[in-house]
Scaffold this motif. Structure first.
Motif, PDB file in Angstrom:
ATOM      1  N   ARG A 163       0.834  -1.217   0.000  1.00 57.26           N
ATOM      2  CA  ARG A 163       0.000   0.000   0.000  1.00 57.26           C
ATOM      3  C   ARG A 163       0.865   1.262   0.000  1.00 57.26           C
ATOM      4  O   ARG A 163       0.630   2.183  -0.789  1.00 57.26           O
ATOM      5  CB  ARG A 163      -0.932  -0.005   1.217  1.00 57.26           C
ATOM      6  N   LEU A 164       1.854   1.309   0.877  1.00 60.65           N
ATOM      7  CA  LEU A 164       2.675   2.504   0.984  1.00 60.65           C
ATOM      8  C   LEU A 164       3.517   2.720  -0.273  1.00 60.65           C
ATOM      9  O   LEU A 164       3.706   3.854  -0.718  1.00 60.65           O
ATOM     10  CB  LEU A 164       3.566   2.411   2.226  1.00 60.65           C
ATOM     11  N   ALA A 165       4.016   1.620  -0.858  1.00 60.84           N
ATOM     12  CA  ALA A 165       4.781   1.751  -2.102  1.00 60.84           C
ATOM     13  C   ALA A 165       3.887   2.233  -3.238  1.00 60.84           C
ATOM     14  O   ALA A 165       4.293   3.094  -4.036  1.00 60.84           O
ATOM     15  CB  ALA A 165       5.427   0.415  -2.462  1.00 60.84           C
ATOM     16  N   LEU A 169       4.390   5.540  -5.454  1.00 59.17           N
ATOM     17  CA  LEU A 169       4.504   5.458  -6.912  1.00 59.17           C
ATOM     18  C   LEU A 169       3.429   6.291  -7.609  1.00 59.17           C
ATOM     19  O   LEU A 169       3.644   6.787  -8.716  1.00 59.17           O
ATOM     20  CB  LEU A 169       4.410   3.995  -7.351  1.00 59.17           C
ATOM     21  N   ALA A 170       2.276   6.435  -6.978  1.00 55.70           N
ATOM     22  CA  ALA A 170       1.192   7.231  -7.569  1.00 55.70           C
ATOM     23  C   ALA A 170       1.577   8.695  -7.724  1.00 55.70           C
ATOM     24  O   ALA A 170       1.012   9.405  -8.560  1.00 55.70           O
ATOM     25  CB  ALA A 170      -0.074   7.106  -6.718  1.00 55.70           C
ATOM     26  N   ARG A 171       2.550   9.131  -6.952  1.00 56.06           N
ATOM     27  CA  ARG A 171       2.971  10.534  -7.016  1.00 56.06           C
ATOM     28  C   ARG A 171       4.099  10.763  -8.032  1.00 56.06           C
ATOM     29  O   ARG A 171       4.480  11.907  -8.269  1.00 56.06           O
ATOM     30  CB  ARG A 171       3.426  11.001  -5.626  1.00 56.06           C
ATOM     31  N   ARG A 383       7.515  -7.212   4.006  1.00 51.23           N
ATOM     32  CA  ARG A 383       7.288  -5.819   3.604  1.00 51.23           C
ATOM     33  C   ARG A 383       8.037  -5.502   2.305  1.00 51.23           C
ATOM     34  O   ARG A 383       7.507  -4.821   1.423  1.00 51.23           O
ATOM     35  CB  ARG A 383       7.743  -4.881   4.718  1.00 51.23           C
ATOM     36  N   LEU A 384       9.260  -6.024   2.178  1.00 45.36           N
ATOM     37  CA  LEU A 384      10.022  -5.811   0.956  1.00 45.36           C
ATOM     38  C   LEU A 384       9.331  -6.466  -0.243  1.00 45.36           C
ATOM     39  O   LEU A 384       9.260  -5.884  -1.330  1.00 45.36           O
ATOM     40  CB  LEU A 384      11.433  -6.370   1.117  1.00 45.36           C
ATOM     41  N   ALA A 390       4.122  -4.060  -5.534  1.00 45.68           N
ATOM     42  CA  ALA A 390       3.512  -2.779  -5.923  1.00 45.68           C
ATOM     43  C   ALA A 390       4.250  -2.163  -7.106  1.00 45.68           C
ATOM     44  O   ALA A 390       3.620  -1.647  -8.045  1.00 45.68           O
ATOM     45  CB  ALA A 390       3.528  -1.817  -4.733  1.00 45.68           C
ATOM     46  N   ARG A 391       5.575  -2.213  -7.080  1.00 42.20           N
ATOM     47  CA  ARG A 391       6.350  -1.683  -8.206  1.00 42.20           C
ATOM     48  C   ARG A 391       5.986  -2.395  -9.498  1.00 42.20           C
ATOM     49  O   ARG A 391       5.820  -1.772 -10.558  1.00 42.20           O
ATOM     50  CB  ARG A 391       7.854  -1.850  -7.923  1.00 42.20           C
TER      51      ARG A 391
END
Length: 449
Positions: A163-165, A169-171, A383-384, A390-391
């Motif tokens: 989620r955080l990644a 990335l959305a920005r 987490r990694l 996400a990437r």
């Protein structure tokens, strides 16, 4: 995949998807009364595979719940498809469990951390990959003897990493997202213990040595003055005359799917030998070969792997994808998902119209020793993996819409972690069902090989 131009509209599209699938609703897992029998799903998958290898597959899957999860992608795909989904599509790995992440070499020979298995890749709801990853974390934590609270925390960390990644990335701009990669050295700061830090460094060192030259020493022998692949059945069997002729033919066809400069490079190698090789867990029974090529001289080897490609386990549950040829689907999916791809990726059709894809056998590839991880180490690694997933999704899906759906709170993280713990129970039950089928003689399992 087209998206509205305005980022604000794309974010609103993601938030609107919460009406189709509330974030908190992802926590639910209740097996339906008409849920397919997991052993029957595996048996159906086994049709038209090499029957003499199926006992190896069942033997490997029967070893533990995590081994069952690894081989049971089709079982979980059917379960995920039975629940409402967001409709926010990305190119999925299709089998995003912990051991399908690892390190490999970029064409520039840098070690990267990324997804490393794409047999089941297909466009679908982004959360299916996230749920499979989180479930694999929960199952692995239990097998490592971690307390339930620690297992749930590790699963939640995988989702939080995703989620955080995705929100980060959305920005970013399009090229910034496309060029984002995770260097393998980023593994080291995750390890607090000096002993574990050294173990990871040693693991990265082993990955750097996993090359065709290293494989040449392990997988070949000299026979009558000529280098040949060793014959070590049932896991490694030199190709017979007919298979050898077919492999030489499809080698030529495969060449045509490479770009011009890579065809030129491949033409500098000559075909030396080939063998059938058993790989993985869920893949056992598919036709898989390794080919030994020689470049400048006999001491300049290149090993390529040829693997049969079938319909993705996701395809029967989703709209048609863009590729008719299963090998093309795998290659295109890998190129889309990975930050840097294997220069020898290609595909073609073989005897009886079977689809295959080609890649390097060993290109500094390595996978983490998940079974040896303690609670803190597993949480950091999970987490990694979530970050890497996400990437990969951000390259094909609408990352701004997905980030809008996920939001800034941890609602989605907690819900998927709850699902992972519940589905870990289901995996344990399915594993027990397989072992019962083996004991009853319904399926035959070879001792773990």
């Amino acid at each position: 995949m087209t998206s509205p131009i305005n980022p604000a509209d794309r974010c609103l599209r993601g938030k609107a998807a919460r009406k189709r699938a509330r974030r908190s609703a992802h926590s639910a897992w209740i097996a339906s009364v008409d849920r397919p029998d997991p052993v029957s799903v595996l048996e159906r998958q086994g049709r038209d595979r090499l029957p003499e290898l199926l006992p190896i597959r069942y033997g490997r899957m029967a070893a533990s719940p995590f081994a069952f999860l690894r081989g049971g992608a089709a079982v979980m795909a059917a379960d995920l498809a039975a629940a409402p989904h967001t409709g926010l599509t990305a190119q999925l790995c299709g089998d995003a469990h912990l051991l399908n992440f690892g390190v490999y070499a970029s064409p520039e020979r840098h070690l990267l951390f990324d997804l490393n298995d794409f047999d089941e890749t297909f466009p679908g709801p982004f959360e299916w990959d996230v749920k499979r990853l989180a479930t694999s974390v929960a199952v692995a934590a239990r097998e490592n003897g971690h307390p339930e609270a620690k297992a749930a925390h590790a699963a939640r960390e995988a989702v939080a990493g995703y989620r955080l990644a995705m929100r980060r990335l959305a920005r970013l701009g399009e090229l910034d997202v496309w060029y984002t990669r995770i260097d393998a050295e980023q593994l080291l700061p995750l390890i607090r213990s000096t002993r574990r830090h050294r173990r990871v460094e040693a693991s990265l060192g082993r990955a750097r040595r996993r090359t065709s030259l290293r494989a040449f020493g392990k997988l070949t022998e000299t026979v009558d003055g000529r280098r040949r692949i060793v014959h070590d059945p049932p896991l490694l069997e030199r190709a017979g005359t007919s298979d050898m002729a077919s492999l030489r033919k499809i080698f030529s066809d495969y060449r045509s799917t490479l770009s011009e400069e890579r065809r030129l490079l491949l033409d500098r190698y000559r075909f030396v030998d080939a063998a059938r090789k058993v790989v993985g867990v869920g893949s056992v029974g598919l036709r898989c070969f390794i080919v030994l090529l020689a470049g400048r001289d006999a001491g300049d080897p290149l090993f390529l792997q040829i693997k049969e490609a079938r319909q993705s386990v996701l395809e029967e549950h989703l709209p048609s994808g863009p590729y008719v040829h299963p090998g093309h689907r795998v290659v295109a999916g890998q190129r889309l998902l990975q930050a840097a791809g294997d220069i020898f990726l290609g595909w073609m059709s073989g005897p009886q119209g079977r689809a295959f894809y080609w890649r390097q056998l060993r290109d500094m590839k390595g996978t983490a020793d998940v079974a040896g991880m303690g609670p803190d180490e597993l949480s950091a690694y999970a987490r990694l993996c979530g970050t890497a997933l996400a990437r990969a999704h951000a390259r094909s899906g609408d990352r701004i819409a997905i980030a809008g759906y996920l939001g800034g709170a941890d609602t989605f993280d907690r819900a998927v972690a709850d699902f992972a713990m519940a589905y870990a129970d289901q995996t344990a039950a399915d594993h027990t069902a397989l072992r019962a089928a083996v004991e009853a003689g319904v399926v035959r399992a070879a001792p773990e090989i």
